[in-house]
Structure formats: C-alpha cells, structure tokens
Design an enzyme around this catalytic site. Structure first.
Site, PDB file in Angstrom:
ATOM      1  CB  SER A 102      -0.878   0.179   1.273  1.00 15.36           C
ATOM      2  OG  SER A 102      -1.641  -0.872   1.097  1.00 15.36           O
ATOM      3  CG  ASP A 243      -2.929   3.760  -0.997  1.00 14.95           C
ATOM      4  OD1 ASP A 243      -3.502   3.722  -2.106  1.00 14.95           O
ATOM      5  OD2 ASP A 243      -2.861   2.975  -0.237  1.00 14.95           O
ATOM      6  CG  ASP A 245      -2.964  -0.876  -2.304  1.00 15.67           C
ATOM      7  OD1 ASP A 245      -3.181   0.270  -1.836  1.00 15.67           O
ATOM      8  OD2 ASP A 245      -3.410  -2.065  -1.449  1.00 15.67           O
ATOM      9  CG  ASP A 247      -5.939   0.272  -0.545  1.00 14.99           C
ATOM     10  OD1 ASP A 247      -5.246   1.277  -0.137  1.00 14.99           O
ATOM     11  OD2 ASP A 247      -5.771  -0.646   0.420  1.00 14.99           O
TER      12      ASP A 247
END
Length: 452
Positions: A102, A243, A245, A247
């Site tokens: 992340s 960020d 990834d 999410d």
C-alpha cells in the site's frame, strides 16, 4: 512465531522479513484454508501486484505455492488492490492475492488475501492460515502430482473490465471537471487516468511513470505537496492522490487545501441520503475519525457507528448491518454496492460526480465538516505492545483525558503494519492538542525505545 498479519495483510522488507520462502508458505496455507471443500474441480486463485520490483519475485513464489497446492492461477498483472478483489469475485475464484504494501515505502512489500467473493479475511481465518504456516501443515490435502498440479494463465484485459465496472457505477458524468491525479508511481498509474477520462473528466496525471523503485517516493497520498502545486498550476477543480495500490484517496481543493477521508465520507453520505441509497441513514467510520465528523453527521440526522482501526473492521460492520457507506480518515472509503473493499478510484469518481451534479466546489462540499484540531504523532518503538500499554504511558493518557474532558479525546494504539505507536489527540486548539500529544509520545519513547 509472532503474528504475521497486521491490519491489512502481511508486510515487511522484501527479501528480508518477507522472503520468497514465507510467501510460498503463505500461499500454500491460504489455498488449503480458503479453497472450497468440493474437490470436483481445482481451486482457482487470482493474483495481482503493485509496481514494486520485488513484486515480481514474490509473485513467482506465491504462484508456485498456489499451483503446488493444486490451485489454478489467473495472473492479472499490475492492478489496484480493489481491482484484484473485483476480479476475484467476477471469476468466482476461491481466493485472491495481492502483492503490495500500500502506502509503505519501496523496500517493503506485502501480501493481501481475499476470500471468495473478493472479501477481506476475518481474524479467525487469518489465525488459521498463520497456524498452517507455523506448523507447515499439509493435512488438508496430499501434495498433487501430474495433472493435479495447478496451471497458470494470464488475464490481459482485467484493467479494461475493471474500468468499465467503475464508470458504469457512476450516478453522474464528469464533464466540466478538471482533475489532477497523483498515481504514486503505483498500481493506479494506468487505471486511474483512464477511468477518470472515460467518465468525462479532463485529467492531468502526475507520478504515473513507475520504474519498480519509485512507488510512494515523495508522492501519492502520503506526500501531497506536488499535487497541491499541480492543482494550482493547472487551474484544476481538484486533485486526487492515491497510494501505491490505490485503495485509498486524499483529495485537494482548487486552492490546494487537503480534503481527507472524513470529509469525503461526509460528502458521499449526504449525496447518498439524497439519492435514497444511504441505508438506515448510517455511516460507518473508525475511532480515528475526527470528532467533527460525528458532530456534522449528527447535525444532518445521520447516525455514525465507530469501529476499530482498519478498513476490514469497517467492512465487517457494513456487511453485518447491511449498510451502504463507511471508511477511514486515511481515505479508505468502502461502498459495498460497488466494491468489496476500499477503492480509491471508485471514491474519486463518486466525489467528482457529486461536484458535477451540484455545481459546487470541493471546498464548498467539504465545509459540512468542521474539524477539531487533531495531532497525530507516529512514535517509532522497539515493541509496539510495550510502547502502547506501559503503565506510565497509560497513566499519562488518562491524565490527558481528564484534562480535555468533553472538549477533546485521546487515542493511543500500536500500528498494525509498522513498528510504531500512534498517539492521536483532539482538543479545542491545536496548541493544546500538540502539547498533550507530545507528553504522551515522550512516555511512549521512554517505555520502548526504537531500535536502530
């Protein structure tokens, strides 16, 4: 063995803490634990990753582990975590795996797991997987040979399918909106600009040239300085930072002011209530959300339920109570009608749709929340549990709570993913909040000094 799973999967320095051997063992354990008991067909796993160079190595280990356990694997390549969750559900797969840490810096990587349907794992399932790793348990299946070994296939159009899903979920087109999107040189680098453009927005993409090493490097949701400058430079209506990834989301108004997850949740809650889709007129947030969010929602007749920190706890409450919106101050926003986990690109689309539908600026929409001054200090420690629970630390926190009374609050918790204790204080003034937070942080540092 210490607990492997934090608040969002297993994380560590790639090839040091998180080794290929551990990744392989986790994959085997996950396949044994999550695959359907019906053995009439091989289990199916979907595997994706973010842009970290180490993801290539760890993906190979995970795929080897899954196929050695008899699972067929569909590799979807570099995609946001919520896209992998979506494709796991669409493919009716038994599990999904994402190689990502992340927002963590590049030397780190992580493994996130999804169960069938693209849902995050409850604590008890994580504990089963950890136990299987620790004992090297192979009691669930015999090791397959010959035709029983899993096969690997690549899905080439997963990103297109995901973008179509996102744009198809929009309540309003985005024509007339100009947005700068900071892709953090991560998994959103291709998907986010395409999704926003297909929805009608004019898009300026920055930090969208990943090289395997520059993910989250002074960019993305944890470093919005460049986004602020770009929004003003390009005369955009807003900026959106993802960020690594994708999410989560942090937004920036036209004048460069940050709009955090609490404010985004409030904007979406009001939009959904107006549309009649905010189930039970209820929003789910975590204990980290600013007290100003609760006050704003109360004034609007919207109930707020608080959970532990971590979007999976928000998800559990949403699913258990059949609710329609929840999230975290950090920008993980969950809309169960469209996603099984926090989805930054989906959130960005709906945020801009509200701007387009109302004709209001992001600053005007965000003004519904008047935030109390909040200070968060991330204290590096040697031992998270000791740092958060030492008697002197708890005594200082109790003194602070007594001083603040109803005008503020104290939240003290160990990070689930890093060697940190998070000290959060809200108060009537920032000076008071900072003074109290520093006092508690000093006790934390004394109780458990950070290791070099």
């Amino acid at each position: 063995m210490g607990r492997l799973f934090g608040t969002d999967g297993v994380r560590g320095r790639a090839n040091a803490d998180l080794t290929p051997e551990l990744a392989l063992a986790l994959a085997v354990a996950a396949a044994h634990t999550l695959a359907e008991t019906d053995r009439s067909h091989p289990p199916l796993a979907v595997v994706g990753r973010d842009t970290r160079a180490s993801g290539e190595m760890l993906e190979a280990a995970v795929v080897a582990g899954l196929t050695s356990a008899g699972a067929n694997v569909v590799r979807v390549g570099v995609l946001p975590t919520p896209a992998v969750a979506f494709l796991t559900a669409e493919a009716k797969a038994d599990l999904g795996v994402v190689l990502s840490a992340s927002h963590n810096p590049m030397p780190d990587n992580g493994i996130k797991l999804f169960a069938a349907g693209g849902h995050k794992l409850p604590d008890e399932i994580e504990m089963q997987i950890e136990a299987a790793v620790e004992t090297n348990s192979t009691t669930a299946w015999e090791r397959p040979v010959g035709a029983g070994v899993g096969r690997v296939h690549d899905l080439l159009d997963g990103a297109d399918h995901y973008v179509q899903h996102l744009v198809g979920a929009l309540p309003h087109r985005l024509e007339g909106i100009k947005v700068v999107v900071d892709c953090a040189n991560g998994a959103a680098s291709e998907v986010a600009p395409v999704a926003y453009r297909e929805a009608g927005a004019e898009v300026v993409a920055i930090n969208a040239e990943p090289d395997g090493l520059n993910i989250n490097d002074e960019c993305g949701s944890n470093h919005i300085e460049a986004l602020r400058e770009a929004v003003v430079e390009h005369g955009a209506h807003l900026g959106i930072a993802h960020d690594g990834d994708a999410d989560r989301i942090v937004a920036v108004s036209a004048d460069g002011d940050e709009v955090d997850g609490d404010q985004v949740m409030a904007i979406l809650a009001l939009a959904m209530r107006e549309a009649g889709t905010l189930t039970q007129d209820t929003l789910v947030a975590t204990v980290m959300s600013n007290l100003g969010l609760r006050l704003a929602m109360s004034a609007q007749g919207i109930r707020l339920i608080e959970t532990k920190v971590g979007d999976r706890y928000v998800l559990e409450e949403l699913r258990a109570s059949g609710l329609a919106l929840g999230g975290e101050q950090s920008g993980h926003i969950v809309m169960p009608a469209h996603a099984t986990t926090g989805d930054g690109v989906l959130t960005g689309l709906h945020l801009m749709a509200r701007m387009a539908a109302t004709g209001q600026s992001l600053a005007e929409l965000a003004s519904v929340v008047t935030k109390l001054p909040q200070v968060l200090i991330n204290v590096p420690v040697g031992d998270r549990t000791v740092g958060a629970n030492a008697p002197a630390v708890r005594a200082e926190a109790e003194r602070a709570e007594a001083e603040l009374g109803e005008t503020g609050r104290v939240l003290l918790r160990p990070s689930g993913t890093e060697p940190l204790v998070r000290v959060m204080v809200e108060a009537a003034t920032e000076a008071t909040a900072r003074e109290v937070a520093e006092r508690i942080a000093e006790q934390v540092r004394t109780a458990s000094p950070a290791t070099s």
